[in-house]
Motif scaffolding. Structure first.
Motif, PDB file in Angstrom:
ATOM      1  N   SER A 163      34.074  17.092  81.981  1.00 23.62           N
ATOM      2  CA  SER A 163      34.515  15.753  81.602  1.00 23.62           C
ATOM      3  C   SER A 163      34.645  14.807  82.785  1.00 23.62           C
ATOM      4  O   SER A 163      34.860  13.611  82.591  1.00 23.62           O
ATOM      5  CB  SER A 163      35.841  15.827  80.843  1.00 23.62           C
ATOM      6  N   SER A 164      34.494  15.329  83.996  1.00 25.54           N
ATOM      7  CA  SER A 164      34.506  14.449  85.173  1.00 25.54           C
ATOM      8  C   SER A 164      33.759  15.134  86.313  1.00 25.54           C
ATOM      9  O   SER A 164      33.694  16.370  86.370  1.00 25.54           O
ATOM     10  CB  SER A 164      35.939  14.146  85.615  1.00 25.54           C
ATOM     11  N   PRO A 165      33.223  14.347  87.250  1.00 18.89           N
ATOM     12  CA  PRO A 165      32.597  14.952  88.432  1.00 18.89           C
ATOM     13  C   PRO A 165      33.580  15.795  89.235  1.00 18.89           C
ATOM     14  O   PRO A 165      33.209  16.820  89.814  1.00 18.89           O
ATOM     15  CB  PRO A 165      32.109  13.740  89.229  1.00 18.89           C
ATOM     16  N   GLY A 166      34.862  15.361  89.266  1.00 13.81           N
ATOM     17  CA  GLY A 166      35.854  16.119  90.023  1.00 13.81           C
ATOM     18  C   GLY A 166      36.064  17.508  89.464  1.00 13.81           C
ATOM     19  O   GLY A 166      36.204  18.479  90.231  1.00 13.81           O
ATOM     20  N   LEU A 167      36.092  17.629  88.152  1.00 11.61           N
ATOM     21  CA  LEU A 167      36.256  18.938  87.521  1.00 11.61           C
ATOM     22  C   LEU A 167      35.041  19.812  87.804  1.00 11.61           C
ATOM     23  O   LEU A 167      35.172  21.012  88.087  1.00 11.61           O
ATOM     24  CB  LEU A 167      36.462  18.760  86.016  1.00 11.61           C
ATOM     25  N   SER A 177      35.420  13.556  73.836  1.00 12.12           N
ATOM     26  CA  SER A 177      35.219  12.149  73.470  1.00 12.12           C
ATOM     27  C   SER A 177      36.537  11.402  73.326  1.00 12.12           C
ATOM     28  O   SER A 177      36.548  10.171  73.290  1.00 12.12           O
ATOM     29  CB  SER A 177      34.418  12.056  72.163  1.00 12.12           C
ATOM     30  N   LEU A 178      37.670  12.125  73.265  1.00 16.95           N
ATOM     31  CA  LEU A 178      38.964  11.465  73.136  1.00 16.95           C
ATOM     32  C   LEU A 178      39.393  10.790  74.438  1.00 16.95           C
ATOM     33  O   LEU A 178      40.207   9.865  74.420  1.00 16.95           O
ATOM     34  CB  LEU A 178      40.036  12.463  72.700  1.00 16.95           C
ATOM     35  N   GLY A 179      38.873  11.263  75.573  1.00 15.45           N
ATOM     36  CA  GLY A 179      39.152  10.620  76.860  1.00 15.45           C
ATOM     37  C   GLY A 179      40.615  10.677  77.250  1.00 15.45           C
ATOM     38  O   GLY A 179      41.350  11.601  76.909  1.00 15.45           O
ATOM     39  N   GLY A 180      41.046   9.667  77.995  1.00 17.23           N
ATOM     40  CA  GLY A 180      42.439   9.598  78.449  1.00 17.23           C
ATOM     41  C   GLY A 180      42.816  10.777  79.316  1.00 17.23           C
ATOM     42  O   GLY A 180      42.141  11.083  80.302  1.00 17.23           O
ATOM     43  N   GLU A 181      43.925  11.455  78.933  1.00 15.75           N
ATOM     44  CA  GLU A 181      44.425  12.594  79.712  1.00 15.75           C
ATOM     45  C   GLU A 181      43.432  13.744  79.789  1.00 15.75           C
ATOM     46  O   GLU A 181      43.593  14.650  80.609  1.00 15.75           O
ATOM     47  CB  GLU A 181      45.745  13.109  79.118  1.00 15.75           C
ATOM     48  N   LEU A 182      42.395  13.733  78.935  1.00 13.51           N
ATOM     49  CA  LEU A 182      41.436  14.827  78.923  1.00 13.51           C
ATOM     50  C   LEU A 182      40.296  14.622  79.925  1.00 13.51           C
ATOM     51  O   LEU A 182      39.502  15.535  80.153  1.00 13.51           O
ATOM     52  CB  LEU A 182      40.837  14.998  77.518  1.00 13.51           C
ATOM     53  N   ASP A 183      40.206  13.444  80.519  1.00 16.33           N
ATOM     54  CA  ASP A 183      39.047  13.129  81.355  1.00 16.33           C
ATOM     55  C   ASP A 183      38.879  14.045  82.554  1.00 16.33           C
ATOM     56  O   ASP A 183      37.773  14.201  83.062  1.00 16.33           O
ATOM     57  CB  ASP A 183      39.133  11.673  81.840  1.00 16.33           C
ATOM     58  N   GLU A 184      39.942  14.670  83.001  1.00 13.07           N
ATOM     59  CA  GLU A 184      39.855  15.541  84.176  1.00 13.07           C
ATOM     60  C   GLU A 184      40.045  17.014  83.833  1.00 13.07           C
ATOM     61  O   GLU A 184      40.250  17.831  84.729  1.00 13.07           O
ATOM     62  CB  GLU A 184      40.915  15.128  85.205  1.00 13.07           C
ATOM     63  N   HIS A 194      51.109  20.595  79.928  1.00  9.60           N
ATOM     64  CA  HIS A 194      51.115  21.843  80.689  1.00  9.60           C
ATOM     65  C   HIS A 194      50.037  21.890  81.768  1.00  9.60           C
ATOM     66  O   HIS A 194      49.832  22.947  82.379  1.00  9.60           O
ATOM     67  CB  HIS A 194      50.952  23.026  79.729  1.00  9.60           C
ATOM     68  N   ASP A 195      49.357  20.771  81.987  1.00 10.66           N
ATOM     69  CA  ASP A 195      48.324  20.683  83.025  1.00 10.66           C
ATOM     70  C   ASP A 195      47.266  21.783  82.859  1.00 10.66           C
ATOM     71  O   ASP A 195      46.967  22.532  83.795  1.00 10.66           O
ATOM     72  CB  ASP A 195      48.958  20.757  84.419  1.00 10.66           C
ATOM     73  N   LEU A 196      46.699  21.859  81.669  1.00  4.23           N
ATOM     74  CA  LEU A 196      45.731  22.900  81.350  1.00  4.23           C
ATOM     75  C   LEU A 196      44.302  22.411  81.532  1.00  4.23           C
ATOM     76  O   LEU A 196      43.985  21.258  81.243  1.00  4.23           O
ATOM     77  CB  LEU A 196      45.891  23.344  79.891  1.00  4.23           C
ATOM     78  N   VAL A 197      43.449  23.300  81.976  1.00  5.77           N
ATOM     79  CA  VAL A 197      42.012  23.117  81.811  1.00  5.77           C
ATOM     80  C   VAL A 197      41.672  23.627  80.414  1.00  5.77           C
ATOM     81  O   VAL A 197      42.126  24.696  80.010  1.00  5.77           O
ATOM     82  CB  VAL A 197      41.215  23.895  82.879  1.00  5.77           C
TER      83      VAL A 197
END
Length: 382
Positions: free
Chosen positions: A246-250, A214-221, A190-193
């Motif tokens: 979880s990322s500089p972009g976020l 810490s799970l990473g992957g799709e959660l990184d952004e 659902h493309d959620l923050v």
């Protein structure tokens, strides 16, 4: 290790909400605050500031106070949870409610939906309403092992954010890796923050906490982790919290809407107390966890003496989520307990449909806890 004295007269003399806002004939088991004081290292850090009258513009480490807290947070996450959290993507706030409000303004628009597992920490609901967003409840499913999120849900298209509370307040549930993977899948679909409130992570009583990011992957952004030393080390009045992106972009997306100056600056007492707690407080914390396990089990034993009452012992926090709907004779259990001299929080504060529940804070001395439990059992066995 020794805790501060827990005699009733000393507790009632404190100028905090838990005891000061409760009548002398009533025992407080409501607000999420413990009676255990703070670790000796925290007390020493505060006493040093007072002794040296060190109240000027502060310098800690090689950078700003916020950078110092970010470094402390990163070290804490690595030591405690094996998670390598980048200190460069940390923003420091005075309270996590402030952080949630800022995230709502940054990542959603008025009228859009925000998914929250219910029952939920009441300020989640209030902050969503105050910012003109719409709460989309995701009711937790009661299982034999505790309350769990439904792993097979679909969200309306206008839901743009999920607020996750893990460990969960009020049920005390600690989500498993599989359950967190389901959250990860939901967020990606659902493309959620995702705002992951992990303030109770240090208060696990059974099992282990896994930081969502810490799970990473799709959660990184898409994950903002919120935490503080305030709950585990009983320093909520010192006001120092952390937002980790979880990322500089976020983080950049957030700062394009929320000026960093609106987040304020950490208080010198809160910074030094947080550092002392995270660096030197773990022996104290381990003893506190032992006391909380024992108290939790005492509450569960008392609840078992009340016909019709139910409680699934939580795996974390110092709150019990107790179902008293079947034994209150068409009365709201909160009112029954209040009349018996035990102040809890009504389940309706966490979910309008949960007025048959109460949240019961058991983080006190065994003597005071026994007095509260005696009153509770007596009130519902009349």
């Amino acid at each position: 290790m020794t805790f501060l004295r827990l005699e009733e007269d000393l507790l009632r003399a404190r100028r905090n909400a838990k005891w000061k806002l409760t009548d002398h004939q009533v025992y407080p088991a409501w607000i999420a605050e413990t009676d255990y004081g703070a670790p000796p290292a925290v007390q020493a850090a505060i006493e040093r500031l007072v002794r040296e009258m060190d109240y000027g513009y502060p310098v800690r480490g090689a950078g700003s106070m916020s950078a110092h807290v970010a470094d402390q947070f990163s070290r804490r996450m690595a030591k405690r949870f094996g998670w390598q959290a980048d200190p460069a993507t940390v923003e420091v706030v005075t309270s996590l409610d402030q952080a949630i409000a800022a995230c709502l303004l940054a990542f959603t628009r008025p009228g859009e939906g925000v998914a929250v597992h219910t029952p939920c920490y009441p300020p989640f609901r209030w902050l969503i309403e105050e910012t003109s967003r719409r709460l989309h409840p995701l009711p937790l499913v009661e299982t034999r092992d505790g309350f769990a999120p439904d792993g097979d849900v679909s969200l309306p298209a206008d839901v743009r954010m999920l607020i996750l509370c893990n460990p969960h307040n009020p049920t005390g549930r600690v989500l498993t890796r599989e359950e967190l993977d389901a959250v990860k899948t939901l967020a990606a679909r659902h493309d959620l923050v995702v705002i992951s409130d992990e303030i109770h992570a240090d208060l696990t009583l059974d099992g282990a906490h896994i930081p969502l990011a810490s799970l990473g992957g799709e959660l990184d952004e898409r994950v903002i982790t919120l935490t503080s030393a305030s709950k585990a080390f009983n320093i909520p009045g010192l006001r120092c919290g952390v937002m980790h992106f979880s990322s500089p972009g976020l983080q950049t997306r957030f700062l394009q809407t929320i000026a960093r100056s609106l987040l304020g600056q950490p208080n010198v007492f809160g910074v030094d107390a947080t550092e002392a707690a995270w660096e030197q407080g773990d022996d104290w914390l381990a003893e506190k966890q032992m006391l909380l396990r024992r108290n939790r089990d005492r509450v569960a034993e008392a609840v078992s003496l009340i016909p019709g009452a139910r409680m699934i012992p939580g795996e974390a926090t110092y709150m019990a989520w107790i179902d008293l709907a079947r034994c209150s004779k068409n009365r709201i259990p909160y009112d029954v307990l209040d009349e018996a001299g035990v102040r809890t929080m009504s389940g309706a504060m966490f979910d309008p449909a949960a007025d048959g529940y109460v949240r019961f804070n058991f983080a006190t001395s065994e003597a005071i806890l026994d007095r509260m439990l005696d009153r509770m059992v007596s009130a519902f066995r009349r």
